[in-house]
Design a protein around this motif. Structure first.
Motif, PDB file in Angstrom:
ATOM      1  N   ILE A 225      -4.155  -6.842  10.658  1.00 49.32           N
ATOM      2  CA  ILE A 225      -4.964  -7.253   9.501  1.00 49.32           C
ATOM      3  C   ILE A 225      -6.372  -7.636   9.946  1.00 49.32           C
ATOM      4  O   ILE A 225      -7.356  -7.342   9.267  1.00 49.32           O
ATOM      5  CB  ILE A 225      -4.269  -8.412   8.742  1.00 49.32           C
ATOM      6  CG1 ILE A 225      -2.992  -7.886   8.059  1.00 49.32           C
ATOM      7  CG2 ILE A 225      -5.200  -9.034   7.714  1.00 49.32           C
ATOM      8  CD1 ILE A 225      -2.050  -8.968   7.567  1.00 49.32           C
ATOM      9  N   GLU A 226      -6.476  -8.258  11.111  1.00 50.93           N
ATOM     10  CA  GLU A 226      -7.795  -8.613  11.653  1.00 50.93           C
ATOM     11  C   GLU A 226      -8.611  -7.352  11.963  1.00 50.93           C
ATOM     12  O   GLU A 226      -9.815  -7.288  11.684  1.00 50.93           O
ATOM     13  CB  GLU A 226      -7.621  -9.465  12.916  1.00 50.93           C
ATOM     14  CG  GLU A 226      -8.928  -9.850  13.602  1.00 50.93           C
ATOM     15  CD  GLU A 226      -9.906 -10.627  12.726  1.00 50.93           C
ATOM     16  OE1 GLU A 226     -11.125 -10.476  12.950  1.00 50.93           O
ATOM     17  OE2 GLU A 226      -9.448 -11.341  11.804  1.00 50.93           O
ATOM     18  N   LEU A 227      -7.961  -6.321  12.520  1.00 50.61           N
ATOM     19  CA  LEU A 227      -8.644  -5.053  12.783  1.00 50.61           C
ATOM     20  C   LEU A 227      -9.136  -4.434  11.474  1.00 50.61           C
ATOM     21  O   LEU A 227     -10.262  -3.939  11.389  1.00 50.61           O
ATOM     22  CB  LEU A 227      -7.703  -4.074  13.492  1.00 50.61           C
ATOM     23  CG  LEU A 227      -7.341  -4.364  14.950  1.00 50.61           C
ATOM     24  CD1 LEU A 227      -6.310  -3.354  15.449  1.00 50.61           C
ATOM     25  CD2 LEU A 227      -8.563  -4.341  15.855  1.00 50.61           C
ATOM     26  N   GLN A 228      -8.288  -4.463  10.445  1.00 45.58           N
ATOM     27  CA  GLN A 228      -8.670  -3.921   9.135  1.00 45.58           C
ATOM     28  C   GLN A 228      -9.898  -4.645   8.573  1.00 45.58           C
ATOM     29  O   GLN A 228     -10.756  -4.021   7.940  1.00 45.58           O
ATOM     30  CB  GLN A 228      -7.500  -4.040   8.151  1.00 45.58           C
ATOM     31  CG  GLN A 228      -6.339  -3.102   8.455  1.00 45.58           C
ATOM     32  CD  GLN A 228      -5.174  -3.296   7.499  1.00 45.58           C
ATOM     33  OE1 GLN A 228      -4.933  -4.389   6.999  1.00 45.58           O
ATOM     34  NE2 GLN A 228      -4.434  -2.224   7.241  1.00 45.58           N
ATOM     35  N   THR A 229      -9.977  -5.944   8.823  1.00 50.28           N
ATOM     36  CA  THR A 229     -11.128  -6.737   8.349  1.00 50.28           C
ATOM     37  C   THR A 229     -12.389  -6.374   9.120  1.00 50.28           C
ATOM     38  O   THR A 229     -13.464  -6.213   8.533  1.00 50.28           O
ATOM     39  CB  THR A 229     -10.826  -8.250   8.513  1.00 50.28           C
ATOM     40  OG1 THR A 229      -9.623  -8.563   7.803  1.00 50.28           O
ATOM     41  CG2 THR A 229     -11.965  -9.097   7.964  1.00 50.28           C
ATOM     42  N   GLN A 230     -12.261  -6.229  10.444  1.00 55.33           N
ATOM     43  CA  GLN A 230     -13.429  -5.915  11.278  1.00 55.33           C
ATOM     44  C   GLN A 230     -14.024  -4.547  10.942  1.00 55.33           C
ATOM     45  O   GLN A 230     -15.245  -4.359  11.017  1.00 55.33           O
ATOM     46  CB  GLN A 230     -13.031  -5.956  12.759  1.00 55.33           C
ATOM     47  CG  GLN A 230     -12.719  -7.349  13.283  1.00 55.33           C
ATOM     48  CD  GLN A 230     -12.206  -7.325  14.715  1.00 55.33           C
ATOM     49  OE1 GLN A 230     -12.437  -6.390  15.468  1.00 55.33           O
ATOM     50  NE2 GLN A 230     -11.480  -8.372  15.092  1.00 55.33           N
ATOM     51  N   ILE A 231     -13.180  -3.597  10.567  1.00 51.02           N
ATOM     52  CA  ILE A 231     -13.643  -2.237  10.276  1.00 51.02           C
ATOM     53  C   ILE A 231     -14.643  -2.222   9.125  1.00 51.02           C
ATOM     54  O   ILE A 231     -15.574  -1.419   9.097  1.00 51.02           O
ATOM     55  CB  ILE A 231     -12.422  -1.325   9.992  1.00 51.02           C
ATOM     56  CG1 ILE A 231     -11.828  -0.877  11.328  1.00 51.02           C
ATOM     57  CG2 ILE A 231     -12.781  -0.105   9.155  1.00 51.02           C
ATOM     58  CD1 ILE A 231     -10.434  -0.374  11.238  1.00 51.02           C
ATOM     59  N   LYS A 232     -14.470  -3.130   8.183  1.00 52.43           N
ATOM     60  CA  LYS A 232     -15.370  -3.173   7.014  1.00 52.43           C
ATOM     61  C   LYS A 232     -16.802  -3.532   7.406  1.00 52.43           C
ATOM     62  O   LYS A 232     -17.741  -3.311   6.642  1.00 52.43           O
ATOM     63  CB  LYS A 232     -14.834  -4.173   5.978  1.00 52.43           C
ATOM     64  CG  LYS A 232     -13.518  -3.711   5.359  1.00 52.43           C
ATOM     65  CD  LYS A 232     -12.875  -4.801   4.532  1.00 52.43           C
ATOM     66  CE  LYS A 232     -11.516  -4.338   4.025  1.00 52.43           C
ATOM     67  NZ  LYS A 232     -10.740  -5.416   3.408  1.00 52.43           N
ATOM     68  N   GLU A 233     -16.956  -4.113   8.606  1.00 48.47           N
ATOM     69  CA  GLU A 233     -18.290  -4.509   9.077  1.00 48.47           C
ATOM     70  C   GLU A 233     -19.020  -3.385   9.802  1.00 48.47           C
ATOM     71  O   GLU A 233     -20.180  -3.537  10.170  1.00 48.47           O
ATOM     72  CB  GLU A 233     -18.180  -5.719  10.015  1.00 48.47           C
ATOM     73  CG  GLU A 233     -17.520  -6.947   9.394  1.00 48.47           C
ATOM     74  CD  GLU A 233     -18.241  -7.422   8.141  1.00 48.47           C
ATOM     75  OE1 GLU A 233     -19.492  -7.461   8.150  1.00 48.47           O
ATOM     76  OE2 GLU A 233     -17.544  -7.732   7.152  1.00 48.47           O
ATOM     77  N   VAL A 234     -18.346  -2.261  10.027  1.00 45.63           N
ATOM     78  CA  VAL A 234     -18.995  -1.127  10.711  1.00 45.63           C
ATOM     79  C   VAL A 234     -20.135  -0.612   9.831  1.00 45.63           C
ATOM     80  O   VAL A 234     -19.942  -0.337   8.635  1.00 45.63           O
ATOM     81  CB  VAL A 234     -17.979   0.000  11.000  1.00 45.63           C
ATOM     82  CG1 VAL A 234     -18.682   1.254  11.524  1.00 45.63           C
ATOM     83  CG2 VAL A 234     -16.946  -0.479  12.021  1.00 45.63           C
TER      84      VAL A 234
END
Length: 318
Positions: free
Chosen positions: A208-217
């Motif tokens: 879930i943390e990875l999914q959140t970080q991807i939105k910041e790309v």
């Protein structure tokens, strides 16, 4: 692209899947891209090439709750979503959750069931919730569906309508392994089932943390314009009856963010768009009947559009 700079946690997931899936790196990558982008996958291929094994390996690798739904002509929507049953002891209805209430769902042979049952699954995919007897039940997080369909058998099947195909972030095929890979599959399966020995390499909180970080790309405006231009060209192509919708443009952007993140970048490149466009766009294109008659495929339309739209280039200012 090389695998030198791949994100370490994602690399662990892919290497774990490769313990079970031999020679299917590309399919594994696309599956992980969709999972990280909070999208869903439609996998179209003949039986026996490892579709079920792929999604089970993915679920085990991230420690997810895996559910399999075998779609049949007599399956009811409540068999997917769950049902409210009256409890005479408590004198009230209680909800018995269906298999959709998992994290990673294999929707096997989705085209074998009725449109009504298909829509029960697709509502959950779109809304991240299901409504039963007027009560809305939120689905688990993460929630990922990999639906499969057999392209060979058409008798007694219900092809997904175009509006429902649009719900899938990616569509892909597994394909047969080459001879060396298939021999390795036999070697590994001779004494044990490799899938049974697979252990999680990350947990759901990390996913879930990875999914959140991807939105910041970061997606530059020139890249966004490129995506929209590609989608727009599919709508005006002479062989196309209905082109890629704005939902398709959003899907390509999200998939590209996920792909960039996978390779350790915090920005999207035109190369990411070009690599992913066929998997994201092709199933969203409806061809004219004469184009189908001529044997033109949607993938060819995407390739032609990619070859004709100028690739954005940003000059460095010194």
């Amino acid at each position: 692209m090389t695998h030198e700079h791949i994100h370490p946690m994602i690399d662990k997931i892919l290497k774990n899947i490769e313990k079970v899936m031999i020679g299917k790196r590309n399919v594994a990558e696309l599956s992980v891209i969709a999972l990280l982008a909070e999208g869903h996958v439609l996998l179209e291929d003949v039986p026996g090439v490892g579709k079920t094994m792929m999604v089970r390996a993915l679920a085990k690798s991230v420690g997810a709750n895996f559910r399999r739904i075998q779609f049949t002509p007599d399956l009811l929507p409540s068999d997917v979503t769950g049902v409210s049953i009256f409890n005479p002891k408590e004198m009230e209805f209680e909800f018995r959750p269906g298999p959709i209430m998992g994290n990673i769902i294999l929707a096997d042979e989705i085209n074998r069931t009725s449109p009504k049952t298909q829509s029960a699954l697709l509502e959950g995919m779109e809304e991240s919730s299901v409504t039963i007897d007027g009560v809305t039940h939120r689905l688990g997080k993460p929630f990922f569906v990999m639906a499969t369909q057999n392209p060979i058998e058409y008798e007694g099947t219900y092809p997904l309508p175009e509006a429902q195909l649009d719900r899938f972030l990616l569509k892909m095929k597994m394909g047969y392994p080459d001879m060396a890979d298939e021999i390795e599959v036999l070697n590994r399966a001779q004494k044990v089932r490799p899938i049974e020995e697979l252990e999680p390499v990350i947990d759901l909180e990390e996913l879930i943390e990875l999914q959140t970080q991807i939105k910041e790309v970061h997606v530059d405006d020139t890249i966004k314009r490129y995506i929209v231009e590609l989608a727009s060209r599919t709508r005006t192509h002479a062989s196309v009856y209905l082109g890629v919708s704005p939902r398709g443009s959003i899907a390509l952007m999200k998939a590209a963010q996920s792909y960039a993140f996978m390779y350790g970048r915090d920005y999207v490149l035109p190369d990411d768009i070009q690599y992913l466009a066929p998997s994201v766009f092709a199933h969203r294109i409806i061809l004219k009947s004469e184009a189908k008659f001529e044997g033109i495929r949607a993938e060819e339309i995407v390739d032609r559009v990619l070859s004709r739209v100028p690739v954005p280039v940003r000059r460095l200012v010194k």
